[in-house]
Design a protein around this motif. Sequence first.
Motif, PDB file in Angstrom:
ATOM      1  N   ASN A 233       0.838  -1.217   0.000  1.00  0.00           N
ATOM      2  CA  ASN A 233       0.000   0.000   0.000  1.00  0.00           C
ATOM      3  C   ASN A 233       0.867   1.259   0.000  1.00  0.00           C
ATOM      4  OD1 ASN A 233      -2.205  -1.791   0.260  1.00  0.00           O
ATOM      5  ND2 ASN A 233      -1.978  -1.779   2.491  1.00  0.00           N
ATOM      6  N   ILE A 234       1.828   1.301  -0.903  1.00  0.00           N
ATOM      7  CA  ILE A 234       2.745   2.450  -0.987  1.00  0.00           C
ATOM      8  C   ILE A 234       2.006   3.638  -1.592  1.00  0.00           C
ATOM      9  CG2 ILE A 234       4.889   3.290  -2.009  1.00  0.00           C
ATOM     10  CD1 ILE A 234       5.844   0.337  -2.051  1.00  0.00           C
ATOM     11  N   GLN A 235       2.020   4.758  -0.879  1.00  0.00           N
ATOM     12  CA  GLN A 235       1.331   5.973  -1.324  1.00  0.00           C
ATOM     13  C   GLN A 235       2.316   7.134  -1.374  1.00  0.00           C
ATOM     14  OE1 GLN A 235      -2.021   5.949  -2.096  1.00  0.00           O
ATOM     15  NE2 GLN A 235      -2.093   3.755  -1.635  1.00  0.00           N
ATOM     16  N   VAL A 236       2.310   7.856  -2.508  1.00  0.00           N
ATOM     17  CA  VAL A 236       3.163   9.037  -2.644  1.00  0.00           C
ATOM     18  C   VAL A 236       2.345  10.269  -2.264  1.00  0.00           C
ATOM     19  CG1 VAL A 236       4.509  10.450  -4.250  1.00  0.00           C
ATOM     20  CG2 VAL A 236       4.530   7.955  -4.462  1.00  0.00           C
ATOM     21  N   THR A 237       2.891  11.082  -1.359  1.00  0.00           N
ATOM     22  CA  THR A 237       2.240  12.328  -0.943  1.00  0.00           C
ATOM     23  C   THR A 237       3.148  13.497  -1.310  1.00  0.00           C
ATOM     24  OG1 THR A 237       3.281  12.427   1.244  1.00  0.00           O
ATOM     25  CG2 THR A 237       1.311  11.056   1.038  1.00  0.00           C
ATOM     26  N   GLU A 238       2.684  14.705  -1.057  1.00  0.00           N
ATOM     27  CA  GLU A 238       3.531  15.871  -1.314  1.00  0.00           C
ATOM     28  C   GLU A 238       4.754  15.864  -0.399  1.00  0.00           C
ATOM     29  OE1 GLU A 238       1.652  19.652  -1.301  1.00  0.00           O
ATOM     30  OE2 GLU A 238       0.147  19.092  -2.786  1.00  0.00           O
ATOM     31  N   GLN A 239       4.603  15.307   0.796  1.00  0.00           N
ATOM     32  CA  GLN A 239       5.695  15.308   1.772  1.00  0.00           C
ATOM     33  C   GLN A 239       6.668  14.151   1.590  1.00  0.00           C
ATOM     34  OE1 GLN A 239       2.347  15.843   2.803  1.00  0.00           O
ATOM     35  NE2 GLN A 239       2.852  18.022   2.661  1.00  0.00           N
ATOM     36  N   GLY A 240       6.229  13.059   0.966  1.00  0.00           N
ATOM     37  CA  GLY A 240       7.098  11.894   0.843  1.00  0.00           C
ATOM     38  C   GLY A 240       6.313  10.654   0.473  1.00  0.00           C
ATOM     39  N   THR A 241       6.533   9.571   1.212  1.00  0.00           N
ATOM     40  CA  THR A 241       5.929   8.281   0.891  1.00  0.00           C
ATOM     41  C   THR A 241       5.467   7.606   2.177  1.00  0.00           C
ATOM     42  OG1 THR A 241       7.584   8.086  -0.885  1.00  0.00           O
ATOM     43  CG2 THR A 241       6.312   6.111  -0.360  1.00  0.00           C
ATOM     44  N   THR A 242       4.276   7.028   2.156  1.00  0.00           N
ATOM     45  CA  THR A 242       3.807   6.213   3.277  1.00  0.00           C
ATOM     46  C   THR A 242       3.612   4.776   2.792  1.00  0.00           C
ATOM     47  OG1 THR A 242       1.455   6.594   2.876  1.00  0.00           O
ATOM     48  CG2 THR A 242       2.594   8.178   4.305  1.00  0.00           C
ATOM     49  N   PHE A 243       3.756   3.825   3.703  1.00  0.00           N
ATOM     50  CA  PHE A 243       3.570   2.425   3.340  1.00  0.00           C
ATOM     51  C   PHE A 243       3.273   1.615   4.588  1.00  0.00           C
ATOM     52  CE2 PHE A 243       8.019   3.392   3.953  1.00  0.00           C
ATOM     53  CZ  PHE A 243       8.494   2.390   4.786  1.00  0.00           C
ATOM     54  N   ASP A 244       2.558   0.514   4.388  1.00  0.00           N
ATOM     55  CA  ASP A 244       2.276  -0.428   5.466  1.00  0.00           C
ATOM     56  C   ASP A 244       3.342  -1.514   5.470  1.00  0.00           C
ATOM     57  OD1 ASP A 244      -0.078   0.940   6.009  1.00  0.00           O
ATOM     58  OD2 ASP A 244      -1.295  -0.382   4.739  1.00  0.00           O
ATOM     59  N   VAL A 245       3.739  -1.936   6.645  1.00  0.00           N
ATOM     60  CA  VAL A 245       4.709  -3.032   6.769  1.00  0.00           C
ATOM     61  C   VAL A 245       3.990  -4.255   7.334  1.00  0.00           C
ATOM     62  CG1 VAL A 245       6.801  -3.847   7.921  1.00  0.00           C
ATOM     63  CG2 VAL A 245       6.692  -1.496   7.050  1.00  0.00           C
ATOM     64  N   PHE A 246       4.178  -5.370   6.651  1.00  0.00           N
ATOM     65  CA  PHE A 246       3.642  -6.652   7.112  1.00  0.00           C
ATOM     66  C   PHE A 246       4.820  -7.556   7.478  1.00  0.00           C
ATOM     67  CE2 PHE A 246       0.128  -4.852   4.936  1.00  0.00           C
ATOM     68  CZ  PHE A 246      -1.015  -5.444   5.448  1.00  0.00           C
ATOM     69  N   VAL A 247       4.743  -8.180   8.655  1.00  0.00           N
ATOM     70  CA  VAL A 247       5.775  -9.116   9.099  1.00  0.00           C
ATOM     71  C   VAL A 247       5.207 -10.518   8.981  1.00  0.00           C
ATOM     72  CG1 VAL A 247       7.294  -9.816  10.980  1.00  0.00           C
ATOM     73  CG2 VAL A 247       6.730  -7.394  10.673  1.00  0.00           C
ATOM     74  N   ARG A 248       5.765 -11.268   8.052  1.00  0.00           N
ATOM     75  CA  ARG A 248       5.273 -12.622   7.751  1.00  0.00           C
ATOM     76  C   ARG A 248       3.753 -12.621   7.595  1.00  0.00           C
ATOM     77  NH1 ARG A 248       9.064 -12.712  11.630  1.00  0.00           N
ATOM     78  NH2 ARG A 248      11.125 -13.370  10.943  1.00  0.00           N
TER      79      ARG A 248
END
Length: 429
Positions: A233-248
Amino acid sequence: MTTYHFIGIKGTGMSALAQILADSGKQVQGSDIEDYIFTQTALEQKNIDIYPFSVANVQQGLTVIAGNAFKDDHPEIKKAKELGLPFFRYHEFLGEWLQKYISIAVTGAHGKTSTTGLLAHVLDCNVPISYLIGDGTGKGSEESEYFVFEACEYRRHFLAYKPDYAIMTNVDFDHPDYFKDIDDVFSAFQEMANNVKKGIIACGDDEHLQSIQAKVPVLYYGLSEGNDFCAKNIQVTEQGTTFDVFVRNDYYDTFEINTFGDHSVLNALAVITLCDYENFTSAQIKEIVSFQGVKRRFSEKEVGSQILIDDYAHHPKEVEATIEAARKKHSNREIVAIFQPHTYSRTKTFLHEFSDALSEADAVYLCDIFGSAREAQANLSVQDLQDLVPNSKKLDFDTIDMLKQHQDGVLVFMGAGDIQKYQEAYENV
């Protein structure tokens, strides 16, 4: 007290190591060429004496550390050996120094410096650490728990290190003046893996790293399914990038970085994986968003209506990633690549790959090849690359004002030589 004398103190690794020793209470001095190099500013701020090269610099009572760029016939090195002084090459001394700490080596063909800087920042926000970054930045502390350092594969120098952890960002064919092919490069990384004492954090999206064999746990991170730590779920914003991290496959947390491009997400994911393994909380790790970057890695400034970016990219994969990041951050602007090839051997080996990478820009300007003291000039010129890049233009200091025609453009200056001189010349037109 022993004084440490650095031969070639303005080198990026040497400068950083000198700063670490000075911060740790050691007496430090060094020698180098008299031309200004950006790394000397930090040395001067720490009152570290820098002398012009001279055999008179080398006297009894010194411990001498020589940069790997200098051969054994360098006058200061010869003098140190004649006097029987304690003598180390850069990687040899670093290999001994890091044994005092929980050491984390960051290695890989691309992304080492940015990942080292990001990891050092996150840890430094939470615990006392020392770090050595390949942009010439170094910090030492006698209370340090961790030592984070960049480990270069060139000439297998990183085999001098036996770190607790290693982050491996990727394996790619580079340094063709030393490595024969990709298999030769991989064999070096496999040897490095055998030196690691506690754990390896490796990019599972890299097919070569999937084959790494180790006596310690290997944790994989990446964008593809099947990695231990996966960004979705990588999202590009004006400030940078957000993403969700899944562990296994289980949701862990959402993170934000102030940079752009998939390579930036991967760098952050490597740091998140290592920090989680060392039991830092996600709240502590979220300091990644406050990281301001390292020198010469997508360093950005506004000049008039244009945006100028300075980047160290000097391999086709890095050029491609830098242009991609510029395009994601400035999607509504023209992207202009100004590229200075670095070393004849690399340019010749990757001529077509450079052409493909540069063609991702809207306009391309090429500077003369920056040669290296470690290789002879090949029967090659930048014209050979220009012939492969449609509509590209040759750029020199006399024609630098051509760049003004790209009003509102993003001018990306790339190279590992002295490409900054072209940017400075343009800013002064």
